[in-house]
Each structure stands twice: as structure tokens, then as C-alpha cells.
Design a protein around this motif. Sequence first.
Motif, mmCIF file in Angstrom:
data_model
loop_
_atom_site.group_PDB
_atom_site.id
_atom_site.type_symbol
_atom_site.label_atom_id
_atom_site.label_comp_id
_atom_site.label_asym_id
_atom_site.label_seq_id
_atom_site.Cartn_x
_atom_site.Cartn_y
_atom_site.Cartn_z
ATOM 1 N N ASP A 167 -6.510 1.681 -5.489
ATOM 2 C CA ASP A 167 -5.511 2.495 -6.439
ATOM 3 C C ASP A 167 -4.099 2.654 -6.248
ATOM 4 O O ASP A 167 -3.431 3.088 -6.910
ATOM 5 C CB ASP A 167 -6.546 3.804 -7.099
ATOM 6 C CG ASP A 167 -7.786 3.523 -7.503
ATOM 7 O OD1 ASP A 167 -8.082 2.481 -8.251
ATOM 8 O OD2 ASP A 167 -8.727 4.401 -7.381
ATOM 9 N N ASN A 168 -4.102 2.497 -4.760
ATOM 10 C CA ASN A 168 -2.700 2.789 -4.121
ATOM 11 C C ASN A 168 -1.980 1.551 -3.918
ATOM 12 O O ASN A 168 -1.467 1.392 -2.666
ATOM 13 C CB ASN A 168 -3.043 4.014 -3.037
ATOM 14 C CG ASN A 168 -3.612 5.044 -3.653
ATOM 15 O OD1 ASN A 168 -4.645 4.939 -4.076
ATOM 16 N ND2 ASN A 168 -2.959 6.267 -3.349
ATOM 17 N N HIS A 181 0.752 -1.039 0.133
ATOM 18 C CA HIS A 181 -0.160 -0.046 0.083
ATOM 19 C C HIS A 181 0.758 1.290 0.059
ATOM 20 O O HIS A 181 1.567 1.475 0.842
ATOM 21 C CB HIS A 181 -0.863 0.046 1.018
ATOM 22 C CG HIS A 181 -2.021 -1.223 1.276
ATOM 23 N ND1 HIS A 181 -3.123 -1.257 0.486
ATOM 24 C CD2 HIS A 181 -1.778 -2.325 1.683
ATOM 25 C CE1 HIS A 181 -3.689 -2.081 0.696
ATOM 26 N NE2 HIS A 181 -3.037 -2.979 1.599
ATOM 27 N N THR A 182 1.224 1.843 -1.104
ATOM 28 C CA THR A 182 2.082 3.003 -1.301
ATOM 29 C C THR A 182 1.639 4.173 -0.557
ATOM 30 O O THR A 182 2.694 4.800 -0.366
ATOM 31 C CB THR A 182 2.195 3.363 -2.826
ATOM 32 O OG1 THR A 182 0.789 3.892 -3.358
ATOM 33 C CG2 THR A 182 2.755 2.125 -3.540
ATOM 34 N N ASP A 183 0.620 4.364 -0.059
ATOM 35 C CA ASP A 183 0.576 5.408 0.617
ATOM 36 C C ASP A 183 -0.110 5.074 2.227
ATOM 37 O O ASP A 183 -0.927 5.993 2.818
ATOM 38 C CB ASP A 183 -0.717 6.203 0.074
ATOM 39 C CG ASP A 183 -0.215 7.166 -1.159
ATOM 40 O OD1 ASP A 183 0.766 7.877 -0.889
ATOM 41 O OD2 ASP A 183 -0.753 7.136 -2.136
#
Length: 152
Positions: free
Chosen positions: A145-146, A134-136
Motif C-alpha cells: 500500500d505504500n 517505497h514512500t515510507d
Amino acid sequence: MKTYFLLSLLALLAIPASAARMAMPADTPKSYEAECASCHMAYPPGLLTQKNWQNIMSGLDKHFGTDASLDAKTESEITQWLLKNAATKQKYAAFAPENRITKTAWFIRKHDEVRAEVWKRAGVKSPANCAACHTDAAKGIFNEDNIRIPAK
Ligand code: HEC
Ligand code: HEC
């Protein structure tokens, strides 16, 4: 055109509203970032119940196989803030086995498409390493989307 504009405006408003439930609260104390995000990310308090946070904070000397003890003042500041912001939303409000977000029924269900081999990749290491995929995650954003799963 007008309808389109209205719809995009609604979409823009809807994203932060749903993401905000798991986001880090505005009143996050500096001590939480300093003391609870050195070995792993700062987990959003809304992902565990009050009882789970209480268990974690009263057992820091034996914290998942490591010693994460704090001085009494810092421990009390972090505990109070965690309890204030603990899970209330039905979905996350069930007691987590072993005080782990990663052992909750919702976590297991949401990740049932992730194959066993993926959790063990060097770039992932552990389900608790949320930010690997989870990039964020650090901002408490976990939507589809993340996500970027490390290839190895
Ligand atoms: C010295 C390193 C260290 C510090 C400091 C630390 N932790 Fe941890 N924590 C760990 C380890 C190791 C795990 C297990 C990670 C794993 O299974 O991959 C863990 C796991 C957790 C989990 C469970 C994650 C899951 O599996 O769902 C929570 C919640 C947690 N820590 C909260 C905290 C809080 C709150 C603090 C600050 C008071 C803190 N940690 C400070 C090392 C640390
Ligand atoms: C191996 C990569 C990986 C790790 C590590 C990981 N996740 Fe996920 N996560 C995913 C995937 C893949 C999905 C499914 C997305 C979908 O439904 O399309 C997901 C879904 C989710 C969802 C649901 C999102 C939604 O919009 O319905 C949440 C919440 C979530 N993860 C939280 C976490 C938390 C918290 C951690 C760490 C304690 C974590 N994840 C660790 C890959 C990961």
C-alpha cells in the motif's frame, strides 16, 4: 457490528506487527542516521545478515566505489548495533551476494514484476534507492500500500 469492530481492531494490530520486522529498531544510534544515510537511506539492519554487515563495516574505505570511512569509535558503535539487529528471520537470513540487499533471492523475487526499464528511470536510478518507490522506506515500511513508482 461487534464482530466488525473486533475485525478492524485485529487488522489494525496486524499491520504494525508485520511491518515492525523490517522497521528501524528503537535503539538506532544517531551516528547511523548521520553517517549511513547521507548518500542513501538508512537501510534497516534486519535486511542483511551479521556476516554481510561485518563485511560492509570492515571495508568502508572501499564502499561500493566510494570512501565511507569512519573514526574507530563511530565505526565500532555502528557495527555493534548492526550485528545486534541483523537478520534473524529465515527469509532474510541467507548471505547476500556482494553484501547487497538488492542481490538477495528474496529481493529479486519480490521485485520480479518491476521491468528492467523501470529501474533505470531518472526518478529511480538504482534498485538500492528503495525510497524512490517505497514512500515510507525510511520508516522501514515496504508493504504494497505504500508504493508509488516514479513515472519517469
Ligand atoms: C559517501 C557515500 C556513502 C556513505 C557515507 C555510505 N554509503 Fe552505503 N552505499 C553507497 C553507494 C554509492 C552504494 C551503492 C548504491 C547503488 O548501487 O545504487 C552503497 C550501497 C550500500 C549498501 C547496499 C545496497 C544494496 O544494493 O542493497 C549497503 C547495505 C550500504 N551501502 C550500507 C552503508 C552503511 C552501513 C553505511 C554507514 C557506515 C553507508 N552505507 C554509508 C555510498 C555510501
Ligand atoms: C522501482 C521501484 C522499487 C524500488 C526502487 C524498490 N522496490 Fe521494493 N517493491 C517494489 C514493488 C513494485 C514491489 C511489489 C509489490 C507487490 O507485490 O505488489 C516491491 C516489494 C517489496 C517488498 C515486499 C513487500 C510485501 O509486502 O511483500 C519488500 C520487502 C521490498 N520491496 C523492499 C525493498 C527494499 C529494501 C528496497 C531497496 C533496497 C526496494 N524494495 C526497492 C518496488 C520497488
